[in-house]
Write a protein that holds these residues in place. Structure first.
Motif, mmCIF file in Angstrom:
data_model
loop_
_atom_site.group_PDB
_atom_site.id
_atom_site.type_symbol
_atom_site.label_atom_id
_atom_site.label_comp_id
_atom_site.label_asym_id
_atom_site.label_seq_id
_atom_site.Cartn_x
_atom_site.Cartn_y
_atom_site.Cartn_z
ATOM 1 N N UNK A 5 -4.535 5.308 -6.989
ATOM 2 C CA UNK A 5 -5.559 5.112 -7.840
ATOM 3 C C UNK A 5 -5.157 3.593 -8.573
ATOM 4 N N UNK A 6 -4.807 3.408 -9.959
ATOM 5 C CA UNK A 6 -4.421 2.303 -10.453
ATOM 6 C C UNK A 6 -4.466 0.453 -9.283
ATOM 7 N N UNK A 7 -3.536 0.758 -8.413
ATOM 8 C CA UNK A 7 -3.225 0.530 -7.810
ATOM 9 C C UNK A 7 -4.290 -0.224 -7.143
ATOM 10 N N UNK A 8 -4.382 0.693 -6.226
ATOM 11 C CA UNK A 8 -6.068 0.518 -5.584
ATOM 12 C C UNK A 8 -6.692 -0.624 -6.209
ATOM 13 N N UNK A 9 -7.623 0.300 -7.780
ATOM 14 C CA UNK A 9 -8.045 -0.622 -7.962
ATOM 15 C C UNK A 9 -7.878 -2.182 -8.779
#
Length: 123
Positions: free
Chosen positions: A15-19
């Motif tokens: 999720x952090x990567x996608x954000x």
């Protein structure tokens, strides 16, 4: 470590990567291109653990978002030597990266060899 904790860690990092990717996709073209180039570079030399890597990329996005908002050109951000900029940037996240571990191992081995040579000369 439980399966649910491992899954939460992986999903959280994903999720952090996608954000991060969503944030950088909104940068002006020149800033986005620079971030993508830096991203490729730091992927090889940055921290190996997901949490540290995610923090590093988030900080990179912060830097370029602020620079874009201020109208700061890419060259002013990275300077004349982009590799030097990347290396200095990575120093903030060196622990956990395989390169830093190998540098520490090399330094320790040379120091050990030096101590052995000094000790052997005294005998």
């Amino acid at each position: 470590m439980s399966i649910s904790r491992i899954a939460a860690t992986v999903i959280g990092d994903k999720r952090r990567w996608r954000a991060y990717k969503a944030r950088t996709s909104r940068l002006p073209e020149s800033h986005r291109a620079a971030v993508e180039a830096l991203e490729r570079y730091v992927m090889y030399f940055g921290p190996a653990d997901g949490g540290s890597a995610a923090t590093m990329f988030e900080d990179l996005a912060d830097l370029f978002e602020q620079a874009a908002a201020d109208g700061t050109p890419v060259r002013v951000i990275v300077g004349e030597d982009p590799v030097d900029f990347a290396e200095v940037f990575l120093q903030n996240y060196a622990k956990g990266g395989w390169v830093s571990r190998e540098r520490e191992r090399l330094t320790a081995a040379i120091e050990r060899a030096e101590r052995e040579a000094d000790g052997g000369a005294r005998s």
